[in-house]
Design a protein around this motif. Sequence first.
Motif, short mmCIF file in Angstrom:
data_model
loop_
_atom_site.label_atom_id
_atom_site.label_comp_id
_atom_site.label_asym_id
_atom_site.label_seq_id
_atom_site.Cartn_x
_atom_site.Cartn_y
_atom_site.Cartn_z
N LEU A 6 0.81 -1.22 0.00
CA LEU A 6 0.00 0.00 0.00
C LEU A 6 0.85 1.27 0.00
N ARG A 7 2.17 1.12 0.06
CA ARG A 7 3.08 2.27 0.04
C ARG A 7 2.62 3.27 1.11
N ALA A 8 2.68 2.80 2.36
CA ALA A 8 2.05 3.51 3.47
C ALA A 8 2.60 4.92 3.66
N ARG A 9 3.93 5.08 3.58
CA ARG A 9 4.50 6.41 3.81
C ARG A 9 4.04 7.39 2.72
N GLU A 10 4.06 6.93 1.47
CA GLU A 10 3.58 7.78 0.37
C GLU A 10 2.09 8.07 0.51
N TYR A 11 1.35 7.08 1.01
CA TYR A 11 -0.09 7.26 1.25
C TYR A 11 -0.31 8.39 2.26
N GLY A 12 0.45 8.37 3.35
CA GLY A 12 0.35 9.41 4.36
C GLY A 12 0.72 10.78 3.81
N GLN A 13 1.77 10.82 3.00
CA GLN A 13 2.18 12.09 2.40
C GLN A 13 1.08 12.65 1.51
N SER A 14 0.50 11.78 0.68
CA SER A 14 -0.55 12.23 -0.24
C SER A 14 -1.79 12.70 0.51
N ALA A 15 -2.14 11.99 1.59
CA ALA A 15 -3.32 12.37 2.37
C ALA A 15 -3.12 13.72 3.03
N ALA A 16 -1.94 13.94 3.61
CA ALA A 16 -1.67 15.22 4.27
C ALA A 16 -1.66 16.36 3.26
N LYS A 17 -1.06 16.14 2.10
CA LYS A 17 -1.02 17.18 1.09
C LYS A 17 -2.42 17.50 0.57
N LEU A 18 -3.27 16.48 0.49
CA LEU A 18 -4.65 16.71 0.08
C LEU A 18 -5.36 17.59 1.10
N LEU A 19 -5.15 17.32 2.39
CA LEU A 19 -5.77 18.14 3.43
C LEU A 19 -5.23 19.57 3.37
N LEU A 20 -3.93 19.72 3.15
CA LEU A 20 -3.36 21.07 3.07
C LEU A 20 -3.93 21.82 1.87
N ASP A 21 -4.18 21.11 0.77
CA ASP A 21 -4.81 21.75 -0.38
C ASP A 21 -6.25 22.14 -0.07
N VAL A 22 -6.94 21.32 0.72
CA VAL A 22 -8.30 21.67 1.16
C VAL A 22 -8.26 22.97 1.96
N LEU A 23 -7.30 23.07 2.87
CA LEU A 23 -7.19 24.26 3.72
C LEU A 23 -6.82 25.50 2.90
N ALA A 24 -6.16 25.28 1.77
CA ALA A 24 -5.78 26.40 0.90
C ALA A 24 -6.84 26.68 -0.16
N ASP A 25 -8.02 26.05 -0.02
CA ASP A 25 -9.13 26.26 -0.96
C ASP A 25 -8.77 25.88 -2.39
N LYS A 26 -7.99 24.82 -2.53
CA LYS A 26 -7.58 24.37 -3.86
C LYS A 26 -8.31 23.10 -4.30
N VAL A 27 -9.22 22.60 -3.46
CA VAL A 27 -9.89 21.33 -3.74
C VAL A 27 -11.40 21.51 -3.64
N GLU A 28 -12.13 21.01 -4.62
CA GLU A 28 -13.59 21.07 -4.57
C GLU A 28 -14.12 20.13 -3.50
N HIS A 29 -15.20 20.54 -2.84
CA HIS A 29 -15.80 19.73 -1.79
C HIS A 29 -16.24 18.37 -2.35
N GLY A 30 -15.87 17.31 -1.63
CA GLY A 30 -16.24 15.97 -2.04
C GLY A 30 -15.30 15.32 -3.04
N SER A 31 -14.18 15.98 -3.34
CA SER A 31 -13.23 15.41 -4.30
C SER A 31 -12.67 14.09 -3.80
#
Length: 319
Positions: free
Chosen positions: A281-306
Amino acid sequence: MPKPEVTIIDIAKALGISKTTVSSALHGSGRVSAATRERVKAMAASMGYTSNRAAQQLRSGRHHAIGLQIPEDVLNLAFYMEFAFGAAEAAAEYSIDLLLHTKRPGRPSHSLAIDGLLIIDPTEETFPTALIAQRDTPIVAVGAYFGPGAELVNAWIEADHRSLVQTVLTELQRRGASAPGHVALTGRAEPLWMSRVTAGYTDWCYARGIEPHVLRTSIEPGESEIAAILDAAGDNDALLWTVQGAATRAMALAARRGDHTTQMATMASDPGSSNLVGIDLRAREYGQSAAKLLLDVLADKVEHGSKVLHPAVLSTPKG
C-alpha cells in the motif's frame, strides 16, 4: 526526471538551524535577527527555493497544525505508523505540525487545536464523534465511508481494494492455487475498505466457479487463533489475510506443522512479508498524499467531495 522541489527543511539542514527559524526568516514572522534572515534568504536563493502559495495561506490558520485520527486497536500495525510518518513529513514541508489522535470505539472524542483533520479507516463508531468534537474543522477521510456525516467530508483518498484483492487472487492462481480462502476481520466494526476486500474476493471466486470460504480473525491474532484458522481452512490451498502481519505468522506456523504447500498472501505487505504475495500500500507515500490533500483543502484548492485514488502495487516473493 524533474528536480525535487526545495523545501524549508532542506534549507534548515543546509544551514544547521531549525525549520521554524527558516520559516520565520523567509516570511517575516517571529523573532529572527537581521543577519540570520539575510543568511536564510541567501541560501534559499542559491538552492532555488520558491515560496508556496498554499503554504502562505496555511500560515494564516489558527493553530498551524493538522490532526490524524487512528483507531486505537491498530497502533501496533506497521502500516499506520508508516502512514503517520509520511503525513508528518508532508505537513513539515509547510511548517505545519501533525497531532496524532487515537480513537477507541465508545469513548468520546475531545476537541483538538488543529486547522484540519485526517480520519483514517472511518466507521460509524469513530466518524460521527469526531465530527461532533471538531465541529467545522475541514476533514479528509482516508478510506471510503458512507455513514452518518459523510456529506461533510471535504475530500477523500483511498486505494481500490476491491480491484487489488482480485489482482492478488489472480497471482495466487497463476502460482497454482485453485481454492483460495479469505481471512477477514471480526470483533470490530469493519472499515468499508475491508468489506470491499471481502466483496472482491467473493466476486472473483464466483466468476471462476469457486466456492468462497471466508474465515474471521481478530486484529492481532495469537498463535492459537492462527492455528484454528489453519485447521478450519480445509481444502483451501491458499489463504489471503486482511490483517497486516498475520500471513507471515501463519506461514511460519504452517511450516512448523509440516505444511509447506498452502500459499499465504496479504492485503497489506510489511517488511516481514517479502516472501509472500501481497499488496504494497506504500504507506508512507499514502500518508504524504493524504496530508497534502488536506493542506490543499485548507488552501481552498480542492472542490468539496473530491476523491483521490492512491496507487498501490502487487508485491511478490523475492528470488
